[in-house]
Design a protein around this motif. Structure first.
Motif, PDB file in Angstrom:
ATOM      1  N   LEU A 229       0.895  -1.037  -0.043  1.00  0.00           N
ATOM      2  CA  LEU A 229       0.090   0.093   0.064  1.00  0.00           C
ATOM      3  C   LEU A 229       0.782   1.362   0.182  1.00  0.00           C
ATOM      4  O   LEU A 229       0.608   2.151  -0.679  1.00  0.00           O
ATOM      5  N   PRO A 230       1.877   1.299   0.867  1.00  0.00           N
ATOM      6  CA  PRO A 230       2.735   2.675   0.876  1.00  0.00           C
ATOM      7  C   PRO A 230       3.301   2.917  -0.487  1.00  0.00           C
ATOM      8  O   PRO A 230       3.610   3.749  -1.101  1.00  0.00           O
ATOM      9  N   LEU A 231       3.934   1.807  -1.227  1.00  0.00           N
ATOM     10  CA  LEU A 231       4.391   1.717  -2.605  1.00  0.00           C
ATOM     11  C   LEU A 231       3.263   2.113  -3.594  1.00  0.00           C
ATOM     12  O   LEU A 231       3.656   3.296  -4.473  1.00  0.00           O
ATOM     13  N   ALA A 232       2.209   1.702  -3.549  1.00  0.00           N
ATOM     14  CA  ALA A 232       0.910   2.096  -4.479  1.00  0.00           C
ATOM     15  C   ALA A 232       0.510   3.506  -4.194  1.00  0.00           C
ATOM     16  O   ALA A 232       0.501   4.386  -5.358  1.00  0.00           O
ATOM     17  N   LEU A 233       0.571   3.950  -3.057  1.00  0.00           N
ATOM     18  CA  LEU A 233       0.334   5.363  -2.831  1.00  0.00           C
ATOM     19  C   LEU A 233       1.457   6.339  -3.512  1.00  0.00           C
ATOM     20  O   LEU A 233       0.906   7.455  -4.188  1.00  0.00           O
ATOM     21  N   ASP A 234       2.746   6.033  -3.317  1.00  0.00           N
ATOM     22  CA  ASP A 234       3.780   6.559  -3.998  1.00  0.00           C
ATOM     23  C   ASP A 234       3.553   6.702  -5.686  1.00  0.00           C
ATOM     24  O   ASP A 234       3.769   7.760  -6.101  1.00  0.00           O
ATOM     25  N   HIS A 235       2.913   5.633  -6.192  1.00  0.00           N
ATOM     26  CA  HIS A 235       2.803   5.563  -7.561  1.00  0.00           C
ATOM     27  C   HIS A 235       1.671   6.461  -8.145  1.00  0.00           C
ATOM     28  O   HIS A 235       1.578   7.097  -9.123  1.00  0.00           O
ATOM     29  N   GLU A 236       0.843   6.852  -7.034  1.00  0.00           N
ATOM     30  CA  GLU A 236      -0.354   7.580  -7.296  1.00  0.00           C
ATOM     31  C   GLU A 236      -0.289   9.240  -7.093  1.00  0.00           C
ATOM     32  O   GLU A 236      -1.030  10.078  -7.037  1.00  0.00           O
ATOM     33  N   GLY A 237       0.992   9.454  -6.622  1.00  0.00           N
ATOM     34  CA  GLY A 237       1.632  10.666  -6.250  1.00  0.00           C
ATOM     35  C   GLY A 237       1.378  11.121  -5.133  1.00  0.00           C
ATOM     36  O   GLY A 237       1.039  12.431  -4.691  1.00  0.00           O
ATOM     37  N   LEU A 238       0.791  10.207  -4.115  1.00  0.00           N
ATOM     38  CA  LEU A 238       0.465  10.627  -2.583  1.00  0.00           C
ATOM     39  C   LEU A 238       1.598  10.397  -1.770  1.00  0.00           C
ATOM     40  O   LEU A 238       2.493   9.356  -2.316  1.00  0.00           O
ATOM     41  N   ARG A 239       1.426  10.499  -0.470  1.00  0.00           N
ATOM     42  CA  ARG A 239       2.608  10.338   0.464  1.00  0.00           C
ATOM     43  C   ARG A 239       2.371   8.851   0.744  1.00  0.00           C
ATOM     44  O   ARG A 239       1.254   8.368   1.372  1.00  0.00           O
ATOM     45  N   PRO A 240       3.545   8.160   0.604  1.00  0.00           N
ATOM     46  CA  PRO A 240       3.634   6.692   1.461  1.00  0.00           C
ATOM     47  C   PRO A 240       3.268   6.676   2.863  1.00  0.00           C
ATOM     48  O   PRO A 240       2.674   5.934   3.316  1.00  0.00           O
ATOM     49  N   ALA A 241       3.611   7.545   3.516  1.00  0.00           N
ATOM     50  CA  ALA A 241       3.298   7.908   5.101  1.00  0.00           C
ATOM     51  C   ALA A 241       2.026   7.832   5.452  1.00  0.00           C
ATOM     52  O   ALA A 241       1.389   7.462   6.243  1.00  0.00           O
ATOM     53  N   ASP A 242       1.055   8.316   4.355  1.00  0.00           N
ATOM     54  CA  ASP A 242      -0.413   8.277   4.305  1.00  0.00           C
ATOM     55  C   ASP A 242      -0.913   6.772   4.873  1.00  0.00           C
ATOM     56  O   ASP A 242      -2.129   6.747   5.166  1.00  0.00           O
ATOM     57  N   ALA A 243      -0.093   5.850   4.527  1.00  0.00           N
ATOM     58  CA  ALA A 243      -0.468   4.543   4.751  1.00  0.00           C
ATOM     59  C   ALA A 243      -0.776   4.296   6.076  1.00  0.00           C
ATOM     60  O   ALA A 243      -1.607   3.521   6.504  1.00  0.00           O
ATOM     61  N   GLY A 244       0.102   4.842   7.007  1.00  0.00           N
ATOM     62  CA  GLY A 244      -0.163   5.002   8.285  1.00  0.00           C
ATOM     63  C   GLY A 244      -1.371   5.747   8.927  1.00  0.00           C
ATOM     64  O   GLY A 244      -2.327   4.912   9.941  1.00  0.00           O
ATOM     65  N   LEU A 245      -1.969   6.533   8.362  1.00  0.00           N
ATOM     66  CA  LEU A 245      -3.392   6.979   8.282  1.00  0.00           C
ATOM     67  C   LEU A 245      -4.449   6.038   8.075  1.00  0.00           C
ATOM     68  O   LEU A 245      -5.402   5.759   8.706  1.00  0.00           O
ATOM     69  N   LEU A 246      -4.205   5.368   6.712  1.00  0.00           N
ATOM     70  CA  LEU A 246      -5.235   4.280   6.619  1.00  0.00           C
ATOM     71  C   LEU A 246      -5.226   3.144   7.569  1.00  0.00           C
ATOM     72  O   LEU A 246      -6.211   2.541   7.765  1.00  0.00           O
ATOM     73  N   PHE A 247      -3.847   2.751   7.842  1.00  0.00           N
ATOM     74  CA  PHE A 247      -3.859   1.511   8.777  1.00  0.00           C
ATOM     75  C   PHE A 247      -4.705   1.982  10.251  1.00  0.00           C
ATOM     76  O   PHE A 247      -5.515   0.997  10.531  1.00  0.00           O
ATOM     77  N   THR A 248      -4.466   3.033  10.613  1.00  0.00           N
ATOM     78  CA  THR A 248      -5.076   3.457  11.920  1.00  0.00           C
ATOM     79  C   THR A 248      -6.725   3.534  11.632  1.00  0.00           C
ATOM     80  O   THR A 248      -7.402   3.103  12.569  1.00  0.00           O
ATOM     81  N   ALA A 249      -7.230   4.059  10.349  1.00  0.00           N
ATOM     82  CA  ALA A 249      -8.606   3.864  10.069  1.00  0.00           C
ATOM     83  C   ALA A 249      -9.270   2.517  10.124  1.00  0.00           C
ATOM     84  O   ALA A 249     -10.109   2.425  10.819  1.00  0.00           O
ATOM     85  N   SER A 250      -8.277   1.578   9.734  1.00  0.00           N
ATOM     86  CA  SER A 250      -8.657   0.266   9.575  1.00  0.00           C
ATOM     87  C   SER A 250      -8.708  -0.351  11.035  1.00  0.00           C
ATOM     88  O   SER A 250      -9.806  -1.011  11.444  1.00  0.00           O
ATOM     89  N   ALA A 251      -7.837  -0.010  11.736  1.00  0.00           N
ATOM     90  CA  ALA A 251      -7.876  -0.446  13.417  1.00  0.00           C
ATOM     91  C   ALA A 251      -9.137   0.122  13.971  1.00  0.00           C
ATOM     92  O   ALA A 251      -9.757  -0.523  14.815  1.00  0.00           O
ATOM     93  N   LEU A 252      -9.195   1.516  13.905  1.00  0.00           N
ATOM     94  CA  LEU A 252     -10.362   1.959  14.356  1.00  0.00           C
ATOM     95  C   LEU A 252     -11.855   1.243  14.115  1.00  0.00           C
ATOM     96  O   LEU A 252     -12.819   1.183  14.907  1.00  0.00           O
ATOM     97  N   THR A 253     -11.886   0.943  12.564  1.00  0.00           N
ATOM     98  CA  THR A 253     -13.315   0.558  12.099  1.00  0.00           C
ATOM     99  C   THR A 253     -13.255  -1.032  12.968  1.00  0.00           C
ATOM    100  O   THR A 253     -14.553  -1.179  13.248  1.00  0.00           O
ATOM    101  N   VAL A 254     -12.222  -1.729  12.961  1.00  0.00           N
ATOM    102  CA  VAL A 254     -12.550  -3.025  13.445  1.00  0.00           C
ATOM    103  C   VAL A 254     -12.692  -2.953  14.980  1.00  0.00           C
ATOM    104  O   VAL A 254     -13.563  -3.614  15.647  1.00  0.00           O
ATOM    105  N   THR A 255     -11.895  -2.080  15.774  1.00  0.00           N
ATOM    106  CA  THR A 255     -12.191  -1.852  17.184  1.00  0.00           C
ATOM    107  C   THR A 255     -13.676  -1.270  17.508  1.00  0.00           C
ATOM    108  O   THR A 255     -14.471  -1.702  18.195  1.00  0.00           O
ATOM    109  N   ALA A 256     -13.968  -0.193  16.686  1.00  0.00           N
ATOM    110  CA  ALA A 256     -15.363   0.452  17.024  1.00  0.00           C
ATOM    111  C   ALA A 256     -16.390  -0.467  16.655  1.00  0.00           C
ATOM    112  O   ALA A 256     -17.600  -0.271  17.171  1.00  0.00           O
TER     113      ALA A 256
END
Length: 407
Positions: A229-256
């Protein structure tokens, strides 16, 4: 829990102890960084060390399953966590590349030992119709602790990468101590039971092998998200570090989303239906990745596949636990768990090749297609696993009679 039932105290204590362990389990992500920056090795060497660790986790999990059935759940969990702590302290203190490599491989050999007994303990003390909720609670606790682990890593990592391994080792020892003090003691195993367990052959159980094949396919898809996912974000011109935000959103979804799993309609879903719907949602979310060109679309797609993950969590483990004959739960869950070790080797190779030759759209379209296939196969797999003739030939008549009464 459904109908106001509470999980057994042993399960709740196990969940808390594993969450404490997960809070410190962030050092592995920095293993390659330690190898390159700490010892001046090339990225290729660091990759080989990481691959060696991944291969070593496969016998580690199998050993954990066998030990869980032979010496007991609690002893095996304590042994595995203590081994992890010693290997991590070795990495922190390593003064040469050779020593670091040896400690990394040793860490792989003990890293998965505590997983099968943890899963088997839940199967031991929780009624079959509540096991999905129990496994879901464990996953939610680990996801929530994982969010805290990222923040802790960000703080500690600013000082020294070696301290990450020291903190991780400390949480392993803390978890081992909690398990040793508060979880029920292992029962003595009678000689007859020992003889019976020695005849258990999970690798000959066709129903289990079918579940393993499906679980490996799922793990390969799931690890694409974690790895590429971080590599794919980089291919799309987004920041690879944004993967951390997406992982956090996933964890929040599963927990909530855990309270939703207690709703009567969701709790009453059969395993084939829940697994099918979960894989369909996973396919939908990954298809969203294929067409995403903004962080908002990625975020929405992440929530969609995370809801699917919420339905999938625990279902397969409950099915595998129901397949195991008495005394074989640990080994059956361990064999099924090797899917993640196999996927850990296959996923980076497949994902990077797809990304290079087909781009992000091709990568996510391929993974979505695999999820659609898994959704179509789930009813057949689960029903085959439940058929009385699929794996009974591996059990003696007395064993089958006992197993039938227990489930």
């Amino acid at each position: 829990m459904r109908g106001g039932t509470r999980l057994p105290r042993a399960v709740r204590l196990l969940v808390v102890a594993r969450a404490v362990n997960r809070l410190g389990a962030f050092s592995l992500s920095f293993l390659t960084v330690l190898i390159t920056t700490g010892f001046g090795a090339s990225a290729a060497v660091a990759g080989c060390v990481s691959a060696a660790f991944g291969v070593a986790t496969i016998p580690s999990r199998l050993a954990g399953g066998r030990l869980a059935d032979r010496i007991g759940r609690r002893r095996t969990i304590v042994l595995g966590l203590t081994g992890c702590a010693m290997a991590q302290l070795g990495l922190a203190a390593a003064d040469s590349l050779a020593t670091a490599v040896c400690c990394a491989v040793l860490l792989g050999l003990v890293f998965e030992i505590y997983e099968p007994p943890s899963q088997a303990m839940i199967a031991d003390v929780v009624a079959p119709d509540e096991q999905v909720s129990a496994y879901g609670l464990l996953n939610a606790a680990l996801a929530a602790a994982g969010m805290g682990a990222g923040l802790l890593a960000a703080g500690v990592g600013h000082w020294d990468l070696r301290r990450l391994f020291v903190v991780d080792a400390f949480t392993c020892l803390l978890c081992a101590l909690a398990v040793r003090l508060f979880l029920p003691a292992d029962r003595r195993v009678a000689a007859a039971a020992t003889d019976q367990r020695s005849s258990i052959a999970p690798w000959r159980d066709r129903a289990l092998l079918r579940m393993l094949a499906a679980g490996t396919s799922f793990a390969v898809v799931y690890l694409q998200i974690m790895i590429t996912l971080p590599l794919a974000l980089d291919h799309e011109g987004l920041r690879p570090a944004d993967a951390g935000l997406l992982f956090t959103a996933s964890a929040l979804t599963v927990t909530a989303g855990q309270p939703l799993m207690r709703w009567r309609r969701l709790a009453a879903l059969s395993a084939p239906v829940a697994l099918t719907v979960g894989h369909l949602l996973l396919a939908l979310g990954l298809a969203g990745y294929a067409f995403a060109h903004s962080l908002l679309v990625y975020l929405t797609s992440t929530v969609v596949w995370s809801v699917g993950d919420l339905l999938l969590v625990g279902r397969a483990h409950a099915v595998v636990a129901s397949l195991a004959p008495p005394g074989g739960t640990g080994r059956y869950l361990a064999v099924y768990g090797t899917s993640w070790g196999i996927a850990g080797v296959a996923a980076p190779l497949a994902g990077t090749q797809l990304l290079e030759h087909a781009g992000p759209a091709g990568l996510w379209s391929a993974t979505a297609f695999v999820c659609l296939l898994l959704a179509a196969l789930q009813p057949v797999l689960v029903r085959a696993a439940a058929l009385p003739g699929t794996h009974d030939e591996l059990r003696s008549p007395a064993t089958e009679l006992t197993h039938g009464s227990a489930h």
